[in-house]
Scaffold this active site. Sequence first.
Site, short mmCIF file in Angstrom:
data_model
loop_
_atom_site.label_atom_id
_atom_site.label_comp_id
_atom_site.label_asym_id
_atom_site.label_seq_id
_atom_site.Cartn_x
_atom_site.Cartn_y
_atom_site.Cartn_z
N VAL A 128 0.84 -1.20 0.00
CA VAL A 128 0.00 0.00 0.00
C VAL A 128 0.88 1.26 0.00
O VAL A 128 0.43 2.33 0.34
CB VAL A 128 -0.95 0.00 1.23
CG1 VAL A 128 -1.93 -1.17 1.16
CG2 VAL A 128 -0.17 -0.08 2.56
N HIS A 188 -4.35 -4.71 -2.29
CA HIS A 188 -4.75 -4.44 -0.90
C HIS A 188 -4.98 -2.94 -0.66
O HIS A 188 -4.86 -2.48 0.48
CB HIS A 188 -3.70 -5.00 0.07
CG HIS A 188 -3.68 -6.51 0.10
ND1 HIS A 188 -2.66 -7.24 0.67
CD2 HIS A 188 -4.55 -7.43 -0.38
CE1 HIS A 188 -2.92 -8.55 0.54
NE2 HIS A 188 -4.04 -8.68 -0.11
N CYS A 218 -14.98 7.13 5.31
CA CYS A 218 -15.59 7.04 6.63
C CYS A 218 -16.18 5.63 6.78
O CYS A 218 -16.91 5.17 5.90
CB CYS A 218 -16.68 8.11 6.76
SG CYS A 218 -17.71 7.82 8.22
N CYS A 247 -20.04 13.13 9.89
CA CYS A 247 -21.15 12.34 10.45
C CYS A 247 -20.78 11.75 11.82
O CYS A 247 -21.62 11.16 12.49
CB CYS A 247 -21.54 11.22 9.49
SG CYS A 247 -20.46 9.78 9.57
N SER A 275 5.58 -13.58 0.98
CA SER A 275 5.58 -14.90 1.61
C SER A 275 4.54 -15.80 0.96
O SER A 275 4.49 -16.99 1.22
CB SER A 275 5.28 -14.77 3.11
OG SER A 275 4.02 -14.16 3.29
N ASN A 334 13.24 -14.14 -3.80
CA ASN A 334 13.06 -14.06 -2.34
C ASN A 334 14.31 -14.64 -1.68
O ASN A 334 14.72 -15.75 -2.03
CB ASN A 334 11.81 -14.86 -1.93
CG ASN A 334 11.31 -14.50 -0.56
OD1 ASN A 334 12.09 -14.30 0.37
ND2 ASN A 334 10.00 -14.41 -0.41
N ALA A 357 15.36 -8.59 -3.69
CA ALA A 357 14.82 -8.05 -4.95
C ALA A 357 15.77 -6.99 -5.52
O ALA A 357 16.00 -6.94 -6.73
CB ALA A 357 13.44 -7.47 -4.70
N1 APR Z 1 13.78 -8.83 -1.29
C1 APR Z 1 12.87 -9.80 -1.60
N2 APR Z 1 12.13 -10.43 -0.68
C2 APR Z 1 12.32 -10.08 0.60
C3 APR Z 1 13.23 -9.09 1.01
C4 APR Z 1 13.99 -8.44 -0.02
N3 APR Z 1 14.87 -7.47 0.27
N4 APR Z 1 13.18 -8.95 2.36
C5 APR Z 1 12.25 -9.84 2.79
N5 APR Z 1 11.74 -10.52 1.74
C6 APR Z 1 10.70 -11.55 1.71
C7 APR Z 1 10.56 -12.33 2.99
O1 APR Z 1 11.46 -13.44 2.97
C8 APR Z 1 9.10 -12.79 2.93
O2 APR Z 1 8.97 -14.03 2.25
O3 APR Z 1 9.44 -10.90 1.53
C9 APR Z 1 8.42 -11.69 2.08
C10 APR Z 1 7.51 -10.79 2.90
O4 APR Z 1 6.41 -11.56 3.35
P1 APR Z 1 5.28 -10.91 4.28
O5 APR Z 1 5.92 -10.18 5.40
O6 APR Z 1 4.34 -12.00 4.61
O7 APR Z 1 4.61 -9.82 3.32
P2 APR Z 1 3.52 -10.06 2.18
O8 APR Z 1 3.72 -11.36 1.49
O9 APR Z 1 3.47 -8.84 1.36
O10 APR Z 1 2.19 -10.16 3.06
C11 APR Z 1 0.96 -10.29 2.41
O11 APR Z 1 -0.20 -9.96 4.45
O12 APR Z 1 -0.34 -8.93 6.51
C12 APR Z 1 -0.80 -8.93 5.23
O13 APR Z 1 -1.89 -7.22 4.10
C13 APR Z 1 -0.60 -7.63 4.49
O14 APR Z 1 -0.23 -7.30 2.12
C14 APR Z 1 0.20 -8.01 3.27
C15 APR Z 1 -0.08 -9.50 3.12
#
Ligand code: APR
Length: 252
Positions: A103, A119, A127, A150, A189, A213, A232
């Site tokens: 976001v 998301h 509101c 409101c 993740s 990742n 990344a």
């Molecule tokens: N480059 C690439 N990947 C990375 C890096 C990096 N520099 N640093 C961390 N990661 C990886 C982590 O290993 C992990 O697998 O990014 C992933 C982040 O995972 P999450 O923290 O689960 O984030 P995300 O997958 O975006 O979560 C999905 O969950 O809580 C909700 O709404 C929230 O949009 C979010 C959704």
Amino acid sequence: MTDMDGRFLGLLLASRYAVALTGAGISVESGIPDFRSDDGVWAKFDPYEYGHIDSFRADPGKVWKLLLEMRTLVESASPNQAHYALGELERRGVLKAIITQNVDGLHQKGGASNVIEFHGSFRTMHCESCRKSYASSEVSLAKLPPRCRCGGPIRPDVVLFGEGIPDDAYSRAFEAASRCDLMIVAGTSASVAPASDLPMVAKRAGASIVEINPNASDLSPELCDLRIIETAGEAFTHIMKVFSSIHTEVKN
Ligand code: APR
């Protein structure tokens, strides 16, 4: 450039309709923590207490503590090499869409325009009671939660746990996934549905899946044609150095 980067480059050059699915990890190198790493957001804030729509309805001021922290980070963050690379790939016509769970608006700041914000985003708010829309810039955060005329609590247009994906983002994302011949899954993740279903949809439609990742994710290894175990920022810096010169030659 590693062997994995070289294979990624080959897939990119051969693709006709590449799409990226990104998550919080892609913005870690911009200084925004992800959610599920040891130092991630959910280590500090309980996801149900701070991230669920029921919690917002019960105690909007409490949920705003997390929202304010996130918004402050997002506002001061700048795109990193991965965001810029995806923007450049879109400009060159290779990447057709970015589906992001983030976001933070960093893909747009990095030059991409076809960004599907699965998301939601912090740019607009509404509101919770009367649904009136607001630009974030017109909402004062001096007192939390901000209140609508409101009397209802105002919240950003981000998707909280317990809420559905905005219709337009949902249909555009699934359409892009079913059309693509290459899906780059970077920095997620892949543990939150329905975003985590998108790689399977792409795979079933015949696309190759490349995951970027540094750590293991919930994406099934069998689904991935290539796993690049780098951040990344590292992966995109490596491949763009070579991609830019080869792609120019191919075009000439
Ligand atoms: N480059 C690439 N990947 C990375 C890096 C990096 N520099 N640093 C961390 N990661 C990886 C982590 O290993 C992990 O697998 O990014 C992933 C982040 O995972 P999450 O923290 O689960 O984030 P995300 O997958 O975006 O979560 C999905 O969950 O809580 C909700 O709404 C929230 O949009 C979010 C959704």
